[in-house]
Design a protein around this motif. Structure first.
Motif, mmCIF file in Angstrom:
data_model
loop_
_atom_site.group_PDB
_atom_site.id
_atom_site.type_symbol
_atom_site.label_atom_id
_atom_site.label_comp_id
_atom_site.label_asym_id
_atom_site.label_seq_id
_atom_site.Cartn_x
_atom_site.Cartn_y
_atom_site.Cartn_z
ATOM 1 N N LEU A 1 -65.296 66.260 11.411
ATOM 2 C CA LEU A 1 -65.075 67.265 12.452
ATOM 3 C C LEU A 1 -64.827 66.572 13.788
ATOM 4 C CD1 LEU A 1 -65.136 70.330 13.245
ATOM 5 C CD2 LEU A 1 -67.529 69.955 13.882
ATOM 6 N N THR B 1 -64.167 67.329 17.835
ATOM 7 C CA THR B 1 -64.260 68.346 18.875
ATOM 8 C C THR B 1 -63.761 67.761 20.191
ATOM 9 O OG1 THR B 1 -66.485 67.839 19.711
ATOM 10 C CG2 THR B 1 -66.338 69.209 17.737
ATOM 11 N N GLN C 1 -71.845 73.926 14.764
ATOM 12 C CA GLN C 1 -71.782 72.478 14.903
ATOM 13 C C GLN C 1 -72.472 71.989 16.169
ATOM 14 O OE1 GLN C 1 -69.218 74.424 14.170
ATOM 15 N NE2 GLN C 1 -68.516 73.795 12.146
ATOM 16 N N GLN D 1 -61.652 72.439 18.027
ATOM 17 C CA GLN D 1 -62.144 71.682 16.878
ATOM 18 C C GLN D 1 -61.039 71.526 15.842
ATOM 19 O OE1 GLN D 1 -65.586 73.674 15.281
ATOM 20 N NE2 GLN D 1 -66.906 73.077 16.980
ATOM 21 N N THR E 1 -60.937 70.180 11.657
ATOM 22 C CA THR E 1 -61.690 69.739 10.490
ATOM 23 C C THR E 1 -60.762 69.001 9.535
ATOM 24 O OG1 THR E 1 -63.209 71.612 10.674
ATOM 25 C CG2 THR E 1 -63.135 70.469 8.558
#
Length: 320
Positions: free
Chosen positions: A116, A118, A196, A315, A317
């Motif tokens: 992940l 960010t 998260q 974000q 993924t």
């Protein structure tokens, strides 16, 4: 094509060149942005951190640093996350430098086994969000960046049934356990909080954060305690970077059972009064508030805060 390589954070010349790109990029796009000091950057990357590590990348052409990336790699329950920031000098934009930095940063993500990524992007400029979306990022949370000029005229006031406690930097030992509980409750109730973002605060983590923060910032905390029960029911924090003329209003939180008594306002006024009394060199204050947080938005308007930017947390993924 740029040459991208990690920065030796103990090399003053290299680190100052990296910082100069960040400063120039922010000043060009965001004239009212709150920018960390060089001291804060140096302390954050040169001092080992108990809960993660940081990687700086620089894109160079003919020996000149023209673009930068910063990767924060937390550990423990967020060991799957990379927090990323990218800046390119304005005169070198739209040539693919930012994309090259993204690819280099993503190589670090892959080799560290994280899934992940960010980042925080602001509007203005609109191009920052467009760039993130082109790389596959999605906006998951928004916050208004607000600012006000200091001094402000508000005076501290009492709230019936409660007392306000004040401290600087280190949380008093006798209040630490309750303060840990407040921080965790804030994390659960914060508007727009993503799964998260959740981090379990502990006494050790708070002590570690206090120690590392004190190298670059003074911290002023106000907490509200119910007189009848002795329970801490709310808090507000302001950070003051060493060598800066700004104040940063961080968390302000009141437990739901104790709302409706103007405790949030009282806490913010108390910290602000301490800043104006003990740090008169501060000429502005910044804060970030979720657009849907009507109560805090109303309180901020009472203080004279004005909206200067919209921040998106984005974000992306990547699955193995």
């Amino acid at each position: 094509m740029s040459v991208i390589a990690p920065v030796d954070v103990h090399d003053d010349t290299a680190l100052k060149a990296w910082y100069a790109v960040e400063a120039a990029s922010m000043a060009f796009d965001r004239p009212y942005a709150s920018h960390r000091t060089f001291e804060a950057l140096a302390n954050s990357v040169r001092t080992p951190h108990d809960h993660g590590r940081r990687v700086l990348l620089a894109a160079k052409e003919q020996g000149e640093t023209i673009g930068i990336a910063e990767l924060d790699l937390p550990e423990e329950e967020r060991s799957h996350v990379v927090e990323l920031g990218i800046h390119v000098l304005p005169v070198h934009r739209w040539r693919g430098v930012g994309t090259e930095l993204w690819r280099a940063a993503d190589d670090v993500r892959r080799t560290s086994g994280r899934t992940l990524t960010t980042a925080e992007v602001t509007i203005p400029p609109k191009s920052s969000l467009a760039f993130a979306r082109a790389l596959g990022f999605k906006s998951v949370r928004r916050e208004d960046h607000l600012a006000a000029d200091l001094p402000l005229p508000h005076k501290p006031f009492k709230v019936l049934g409660y007392e306000l406690l004040m401290w600087e930097d280190r949380t008093p030992e006798e209040l630490l356990a309750q303060f840990v509980g407040l921080r965790n409750q804030m994390g659960k109730e914060m508007p727009g909080k993503t799964e998260q973002d959740m981090v379990a605060h502990t006494a050790d983590r708070i002590r570690s954060a206090e120690k590392s923060t004190a190298r670059s910032y003074d911290r002023i905390t106000a907490a509200a305690r119910e007189i009848l029960t002795g329970e801490l029911v709310g808090y507000s924090v302001i950070f003051l970077a060493h060598g800066s003329d700004e104040a940063i209003q961080d968390d302000t939180f009141v437990k739901s059972a104790h709302r409706g008594h103007k405790l949030g306002l009282a806490l913010k006024v108390a910290t602000l009064a301490a800043v104006q009394r003990d740090h008169p060199e501060r000429t502005s204050i910044h804060t970030w508030t979720d657009p849907s947080n009507d109560v805090m938005q109303r309180i901020n308007r009472q203080f004279g805060f004005r909206k200067i930017e919209l921040m998106h947390e984005v974000q992306r993924t990547d699955r193995w």
